[in-house]
Design a protein around this motif. Structure first.
Motif, short mmCIF file in Angstrom:
data_model
loop_
_atom_site.label_atom_id
_atom_site.label_comp_id
_atom_site.label_asym_id
_atom_site.label_seq_id
_atom_site.Cartn_x
_atom_site.Cartn_y
_atom_site.Cartn_z
N GLU A 47 0.92 -1.44 -0.04
CA GLU A 47 0.03 -0.03 0.18
C GLU A 47 0.80 1.29 0.07
O GLU A 47 0.54 2.20 -0.81
CB GLU A 47 -0.98 -0.10 1.04
N ARG A 48 1.94 1.16 0.67
CA ARG A 48 2.65 2.34 0.84
C ARG A 48 3.43 2.60 -0.54
O ARG A 48 3.63 3.71 -0.97
CB ARG A 48 3.94 2.06 2.07
N CYS A 50 2.51 1.80 -3.22
CA CYS A 50 1.19 2.38 -4.29
C CYS A 50 1.14 3.88 -3.88
O CYS A 50 0.95 4.75 -5.00
CB CYS A 50 0.02 1.50 -4.02
N GLU A 51 1.08 4.05 -2.87
CA GLU A 51 0.84 5.66 -2.30
C GLU A 51 2.28 6.60 -3.02
O GLU A 51 1.89 7.70 -3.42
CB GLU A 51 0.84 5.82 -0.87
N PRO A 57 -1.74 -1.95 -7.48
CA PRO A 57 -0.76 -3.05 -7.13
C PRO A 57 -0.20 -3.68 -8.01
O PRO A 57 0.89 -4.28 -8.27
CB PRO A 57 -1.68 -4.05 -6.27
#
Length: 66
Positions: A47-48, A50-51, A57
């Protein structure tokens, strides 16, 4: 089998280096090593990334059949 080859292409397209991930965004060097060797990472890390890279993903990880 996990494959992070999409990550390296996404990073190249966005001009983000592993140095930047470690020193600017605080990604652990051990995590970078896991990525380079196609080892597992946590969902939090996915997730990090992706941010940081402003991506999905699928732009980071690919699952391949053995």
């Amino acid at each position: 089998m996990i494959n992070y080859s999409p990550l390296w292409e996404t990073m190249r397209q966005r001009d983000v280096s592993t140095y930047t991930l470690i020193h600017k965004y605080g990604i652990n060097p051990r995590t970078i090593n896991n990525l380079k060797h196609n080892k597992s990472i946590t969902m939090f890390t996915l997730e990090r990334l992706c941010e940081i890279l402003n991506c999905e993903p699928n732009d980071i990880i690919r699952f391949e059949k053995k």
